[in-house]
Design an enzyme around this catalytic site. Structure first.
Site, PDB file in Angstrom:
ATOM      1  NE  ARG A   1       0.598   0.421  -2.801  1.00 59.60           N
ATOM      2  CZ  ARG A   1      -0.643   0.644  -3.211  1.00 59.60           C
ATOM      3  NH1 ARG A   1      -0.958   0.473  -4.468  1.00 59.60           N
ATOM      4  NH2 ARG A   1      -1.571   1.037  -2.360  1.00 59.60           N
TER       5      ARG A   1
ATOM      6  CE1 TYR B   1      -1.584  -2.706  12.844  1.00 63.03           C
ATOM      7  CE2 TYR B   1      -0.384  -4.639  13.588  1.00 63.03           C
ATOM      8  CZ  TYR B   1      -0.389  -3.335  13.159  1.00 63.03           C
ATOM      9  OH  TYR B   1       0.782  -2.642  13.053  1.00 63.03           O
TER      10      TYR B   1
ATOM     11  NE  ARG C   1       5.467   3.169   2.031  1.00 64.51           N
ATOM     12  CZ  ARG C   1       4.827   3.485   3.141  1.00 64.51           C
ATOM     13  NH1 ARG C   1       3.863   4.379   3.106  1.00 64.51           N
ATOM     14  NH2 ARG C   1       5.154   2.930   4.283  1.00 64.51           N
TER      15      ARG C   1
ATOM     16  CG  ASP D   1       0.755  -6.207   5.419  1.00 61.92           C
ATOM     17  OD1 ASP D   1       1.696  -5.403   5.402  1.00 61.92           O
ATOM     18  OD2 ASP D   1      -0.053  -6.279   6.365  1.00 61.92           O
TER      19      ASP D   1
ATOM     20  NE  ARG E   1       6.776  -3.794   6.611  1.00 64.88           N
ATOM     21  CZ  ARG E   1       6.138  -2.660   6.925  1.00 64.88           C
ATOM     22  NH1 ARG E   1       6.442  -1.534   6.352  1.00 64.88           N
ATOM     23  NH2 ARG E   1       5.177  -2.679   7.815  1.00 64.88           N
TER      24      ARG E   1
HETATM   25  O1  CP3 Z   1       9.787  -7.343   4.228  1.00 64.86           O
HETATM   26  C1  CP3 Z   1       9.300  -7.289   3.104  1.00 64.86           C
HETATM   27  O2  CP3 Z   1       9.848  -6.655   2.143  1.00 64.86           O
HETATM   28  C2  CP3 Z   1       8.049  -8.085   2.798  1.00 64.86           C
HETATM   29  C3  CP3 Z   1       6.821  -7.371   2.843  1.00 64.86           C
HETATM   30  C4  CP3 Z   1       6.179  -6.965   4.155  1.00 64.86           C
HETATM   31  C5  CP3 Z   1       5.228  -5.914   4.205  1.00 64.86           C
HETATM   32  N1  CP3 Z   1       4.694  -5.881   5.461  1.00 64.86           N
HETATM   33  C6  CP3 Z   1       4.861  -5.061   3.055  1.00 64.86           C
HETATM   34  C7  CP3 Z   1       4.217  -3.751   3.327  1.00 64.86           C
HETATM   35  C8  CP3 Z   1       6.264  -7.512   5.444  1.00 64.86           C
HETATM   36  C9  CP3 Z   1       7.162  -8.623   5.982  1.00 64.86           C
HETATM   37  C10 CP3 Z   1       5.319  -6.819   6.250  1.00 64.86           C
HETATM   38  C11 CP3 Z   1       5.072  -7.149   7.673  1.00 64.86           C
HETATM   39  C12 CP3 Z   1       4.184  -6.287   8.458  1.00 64.86           C
HETATM   40  N2  CP3 Z   1       3.052  -5.635   8.044  1.00 64.86           N
HETATM   41  C13 CP3 Z   1       4.318  -6.074   9.848  1.00 64.86           C
HETATM   42  C14 CP3 Z   1       5.367  -6.690  10.726  1.00 64.86           C
HETATM   43  C15 CP3 Z   1       6.696  -6.075  10.537  1.00 64.86           C
HETATM   44  C16 CP3 Z   1       6.844  -4.665  11.042  1.00 64.86           C
HETATM   45  O3  CP3 Z   1       7.188  -3.811  10.209  1.00 64.86           O
HETATM   46  O4  CP3 Z   1       6.610  -4.438  12.239  1.00 64.86           O
HETATM   47  C17 CP3 Z   1       3.267  -5.231  10.257  1.00 64.86           C
HETATM   48  C18 CP3 Z   1       3.031  -4.699  11.655  1.00 64.86           C
HETATM   49  C19 CP3 Z   1       2.470  -4.974   9.103  1.00 64.86           C
HETATM   50  C20 CP3 Z   1       1.222  -4.186   9.023  1.00 64.86           C
HETATM   51  C21 CP3 Z   1       1.369  -3.039   8.134  1.00 64.86           C
HETATM   52  N3  CP3 Z   1       1.361  -3.121   6.758  1.00 64.86           N
HETATM   53  C22 CP3 Z   1       1.522  -1.685   8.491  1.00 64.86           C
HETATM   54  C23 CP3 Z   1       1.578  -1.164   9.916  1.00 64.86           C
HETATM   55  C24 CP3 Z   1       1.620  -0.958   7.297  1.00 64.86           C
HETATM   56  C25 CP3 Z   1       1.689   0.537   7.161  1.00 64.86           C
HETATM   57  C26 CP3 Z   1       3.044   1.031   7.534  1.00 64.86           C
HETATM   58  C27 CP3 Z   1       3.641   1.813   6.394  1.00 64.86           C
HETATM   59  O5  CP3 Z   1       4.862   1.681   6.223  1.00 64.86           O
HETATM   60  O6  CP3 Z   1       2.882   2.509   5.708  1.00 64.86           O
HETATM   61  C28 CP3 Z   1       1.565  -1.871   6.229  1.00 64.86           C
HETATM   62  C29 CP3 Z   1       1.635  -1.555   4.781  1.00 64.86           C
HETATM   63  C30 CP3 Z   1       2.797  -2.175   4.064  1.00 64.86           C
HETATM   64  N4  CP3 Z   1       3.149  -3.494   4.150  1.00 64.86           N
HETATM   65  C31 CP3 Z   1       3.676  -1.513   3.161  1.00 64.86           C
HETATM   66  C32 CP3 Z   1       4.568  -2.498   2.687  1.00 64.86           C
HETATM   67  C33 CP3 Z   1       5.662  -2.321   1.661  1.00 64.86           C
HETATM   68  C34 CP3 Z   1       3.581  -0.038   2.752  1.00 64.86           C
HETATM   69  C35 CP3 Z   1       2.306   0.292   2.057  1.00 64.86           C
HETATM   70  C36 CP3 Z   1       2.405   0.681   0.576  1.00 64.86           C
HETATM   71  O7  CP3 Z   1       3.400   0.392  -0.104  1.00 64.86           O
HETATM   72  O8  CP3 Z   1       1.433   1.268   0.080  1.00 64.86           O
END
Ligand code: CP3
Length: 362
Positions: free
Chosen positions: A54, A167, A45, A91, A41
């Site tokens: 974003r 999910y 943010r 994602d 990640r």
């Molecule tokens: O690593 C990276 O920089 C690449 C991008 C990436 C994202 N999600 C961007 C994202 C990767 C590799 C993921 C994987 C992901 N997404 C996982 C597996 C890894 C982990 O963290 O366990 C899971 C379970 C998800 C599902 C997901 N997407 C969730 C649970 C959330 C909300 C959590 C939060 O932090 O709000 C997301 C949204 C998300 N995916 C964000 C980002 C940068 C934040 C949302 C935003 O910027 O508005």
């Protein structure tokens, strides 16, 4: 580009035969003079430039499907910190979305889905338009590749079947996994059909990412730790091993990292039997155990507690140094034990990158 030793696209120096990308060397089993570092990640943010970009997309899914914006946020942490690898910005939820499930993101609540309640509802899902729906992601991969320097590896990824299924069935995040486990325990054959669909879709998605230019893959099984030992074998180890076997049959040179978060003692079986080149470990696993039980079988990646990047200071340096001292003698990729959090301080991230990139084996 080095004038006297032309690099191929893969970063392999054709004159000396050495691989210039540290991540690829570590994943091929080499103990590097200092380990490569990237953070799960790393585009997110905690970075002001991410928050600014974003705002240009109306929804998070639109953001993922706009190559210009996704390329930009993928490159932001590379420019700022000089990580050894970029990870495609997307994602894990794009796969259920591309299979036809309704997916949306609610501010502060994470992903929401119109739940798939049982085997009778699998007819709502189809692989027919998978690559067509995911075409913007492949365009993002091509865009990133054309802008990355020869030292920086590009990682593609997908969610693992169990994590994505959880999910899809729960309709979002969950603490108890009650619906998905009730289905898996009560109707293992029906649930297996969903897992098999996800094995097929994930394999196709990852192979298309390879065709577009990713050089490494990571499978995120973020909720492996919710399973029993038997469940972990059936719904985590076996499906991931099948995806890895299929991809290796066509692309033997692409290293694959498997991240079964929370696998505990099952990490040992997963390292031995999954076929992954590397296993990513969460922060609960002692580095010495990782070295003694896993690193002789596979390369390892991890496992700094992400909250140390909020706290910073001496405890961050001490914890990172302990990991380096224990694991950098073998094939190792420095990373966190799970994704970076929005509260992380970019200054602390910069200090960590300096510490790891300045490391030399003693
Ligand atoms: O690593 C990276 O920089 C690449 C991008 C990436 C994202 N999600 C961007 C994202 C990767 C590799 C993921 C994987 C992901 N997404 C996982 C597996 C890894 C982990 O963290 O366990 C899971 C379970 C998800 C599902 C997901 N997407 C969730 C649970 C959330 C909300 C959590 C939060 O932090 O709000 C997301 C949204 C998300 N995916 C964000 C980002 C940068 C934040 C949302 C935003 O910027 O508005």
């Amino acid at each position: 580009m080095n004038q006297s030793s032309p690099n191929t696209d893969s970063g392999l120096d054709m004159v000396t035969g050495t691989e210039s990308k540290l991540l690829l060397r570590a994943l091929r089993g080499e103990a590097c003079a200092r380990p490569p570092i990237w953070l799960m990640r790393q585009a997110g943010r905690y970075l002001p430039e991410y928050r600014a970009t974003r705002k240009k997309a109306p929804s998070f899914l639109d953001f993922c499907y706009t190559p210009e914006l996704a390329v930009e946020v993928t490159l932001q942490p590379i420019r700022r910190f000089g990580f050894d690898a970029a990870i495609l910005f997307s994602d894990i939820m794009v796969v259920p979305h591309a299979l036809g499930q309704k997916v949306w993101f609610e501010e502060g609540r994470g992903p929401r889905l119109d739940p798939v309640a049982g085997p009778g509802e699998l007819v709502r899902l189809s692989m027919c338009s998978l690559d067509e729906n995911l075409a913007p992601v492949y365009e993002t991969v091509r865009g990133i590749r054309s802008e990355l320097g020869p030292e920086t590896a590009l990682i593609g990824f997908a969610g693992a079947p169990w994590t994505v299924a959880s999910y899809m069935v729960e309709g979002g995040g969950t603490r108890e996994f009650a619906k998905v486990k009730t289905w898996a325990y009560g109707d293992p054959e029906g649930f297996q059909k969903l897992i098999e669909l996800l094995v097929d879709a994930t394999t196709q998605y990852l192979e298309s990412q390879i065709a577009a230019g990713v050089e490494v893959l990571q499978l995120f099984d973020s909720w492996a730790g919710a399973l029993t030992a038997n469940g972990m074998r059936q719904w985590c180890l076996d499906p991931n091993a099948e995806i890895i076997r299929r991809i290796k049959a066509n692309h033997p040179h692409i290293p694959i990292i498997l991240f079964p978060r929370g696998a505990g003692l099952m990490y040992r079986d997963i390292a031995a039997e999954s076929g992954a080149d590397a296993v990513a470990v969460d922060s609960t696993v002692p580095p010495a155990w990782v070295r003694d039980e896993l690193q002789s079988q596979v390369a390892v990646q991890g496992n700094l507690d992400p909250i140390l990047l909020v706290a910073g200071g001496e405890v961050l340096r001490r914890s990172a140094t302990e990991i380096l001292e224990t694991l950098a003698g073998g094939p190792f990729v420095f990373n966190l034990g799970s994704g970076i959090v929005p509260e992380a301080d970019p200054e602390h991230v910069g200090e960590l990158v300096e510490l790891v990139q300045g490391w030399s084996a003693r």
